[in-house]
Design an enzyme around this catalytic site. Sequence first.
Site, PDB file in Angstrom:
ATOM      1  N   CYS A  76      -2.646 -14.758 -12.615  1.00  0.00           N
ATOM      2  CA  CYS A  76      -1.053 -13.626 -11.794  1.00  0.00           C
ATOM      3  C   CYS A  76      -0.313 -12.898 -13.292  1.00  0.00           C
ATOM      4  O   CYS A  76       0.621 -12.428 -12.975  1.00  0.00           O
ATOM      5  CB  CYS A  76      -0.511 -14.365 -10.494  1.00  0.00           C
ATOM      6  SG  CYS A  76      -2.043 -14.568  -9.741  1.00  0.00           S
TER       7      CYS A  76
ATOM      8  N   HIS B 274       4.977  -9.031  -8.534  1.00  0.00           N
ATOM      9  CA  HIS B 274       3.664  -9.688  -8.210  1.00  0.00           C
ATOM     10  C   HIS B 274       3.841  -9.657  -6.751  1.00  0.00           C
ATOM     11  O   HIS B 274       4.340 -10.308  -6.619  1.00  0.00           O
ATOM     12  CB  HIS B 274       3.349 -11.107  -9.186  1.00  0.00           C
ATOM     13  CG  HIS B 274       2.490 -11.842  -8.848  1.00  0.00           C
ATOM     14  ND1 HIS B 274       1.041 -10.659  -8.449  1.00  0.00           N
ATOM     15  CD2 HIS B 274       1.163 -12.589  -8.141  1.00  0.00           C
ATOM     16  CE1 HIS B 274      -0.380 -11.645  -8.209  1.00  0.00           C
ATOM     17  NE2 HIS B 274       0.193 -12.356  -7.871  1.00  0.00           N
TER      18      HIS B 274
ATOM     19  N   ASN C 101      -3.583  -9.107  -2.987  1.00  0.00           N
ATOM     20  CA  ASN C 101      -3.392  -9.783  -4.083  1.00  0.00           C
ATOM     21  C   ASN C 101      -4.109  -9.393  -5.465  1.00  0.00           C
ATOM     22  O   ASN C 101      -5.747  -9.881  -5.374  1.00  0.00           O
ATOM     23  CB  ASN C 101      -3.036 -11.385  -4.550  1.00  0.00           C
ATOM     24  CG  ASN C 101      -2.602 -12.305  -5.324  1.00  0.00           C
ATOM     25  OD1 ASN C 101      -2.445 -11.996  -6.258  1.00  0.00           O
ATOM     26  ND2 ASN C 101      -2.262 -13.816  -4.940  1.00  0.00           N
TER      27      ASN C 101
END
Length: 320
Positions: A113, A247, A277
Amino acid sequence: MIRAVVTGTGSALPANRVSNAELAERVDTSDEWIVERTGIRFRHIAAPHETTATLAADAAREAIAAAGLDAGQIDLIVLATATPDQTFPATATKVQAALGINDCVAFDVAAVCSGFLYAVQVADSMLRAGVHRRALVIGAETFSRILDWEDRTTCVLFGDGAGAIVLEATEEPDGRGILSTRLHADGRHNGLLYVDGGPSTTGTVGKLRMKGKEVFRHAVVNLAAVMGESLTLAGLSAEDVDWVVPHQANARILDATARKLGLAPEKVVVTVDRHANTSAASVPLALDVAVKDGRIKRGDLVVLEAMGGGFTWGAAVVRW
Ligand code: UT7
């Protein structure tokens, strides 16, 4: 002094948008649980013909057009992904071929990520060193392919997509460009967020596994700290920030991190509700949304941040 200035952004999402209610038909979950615990309402899921490389190439084309360039002017492609089309070659080279670029440097970065932040620091360093002039930095993922669709604690959280920026080495940046980057990794936490397969261990691709609560706890602390560090490196503070592009893992993480830094929630770009996500793609996807809707304007101070498996985490301060 050379600075890497962002001159274009782009993004791409699979056509298939899946709601929480649709997921609840497949797994034991509910729209209420997902919205309350995560803020997620929709995610895009790739069809068989959509891959990390095709999404990345679509996002890259948009970013190159926004920068007013021809693809042939790109001399560096750094692509962040944890879901490459193949173990090798690098997905970056597939994007290069799709864009019709015959010769440039192209490679992938794996930091899950945080991958986009890692890719930004790598490209920024190469541009400032004078080795390259125009870079494509891409975050692209198809996490739907590594989800365990029987595991409701993870499969509702992720989506697919890609985002890209063009960074150009600029001799007289007029205060613009990447002002600082700061990255971290702590491999002691490998076991909290990982994929249970790989070419060198099981010989399989594996599925994503996460101890969500523990990741959450680390995320808030690490993200607030690294944003502060990146601002200090740039000689700035939280009051100078116009936009945070975080994020997009969980709306509650975004709220808690902003609160810890004393940042107004209106300054935080939120797309987790519609993208879920998307790992390395989440920051450039959110960035492109806020550029296209006119929120992020030339001269604004923008902070990017992310945290993910490894753990890895990082932040970048950019004068737009
Ligand atoms: O991108 C990398 C970074 N990743 C992250 O930042 C993710 C960080 N973690 C999180 O976002 C949150 O921890 C989650 C969203 C993953 C989970 O939220 P939580 O508030 O920590 O919930 P929990 O794991 O403590 O689960 C609470 C309950 C459990 O039931 P019991 O044991 O209390 O009876 C779970 O079994 O919710 C249950 N549950 C679900 N219920 C309905 C877990 N997943 C679901 C689900 N639908 N999808």
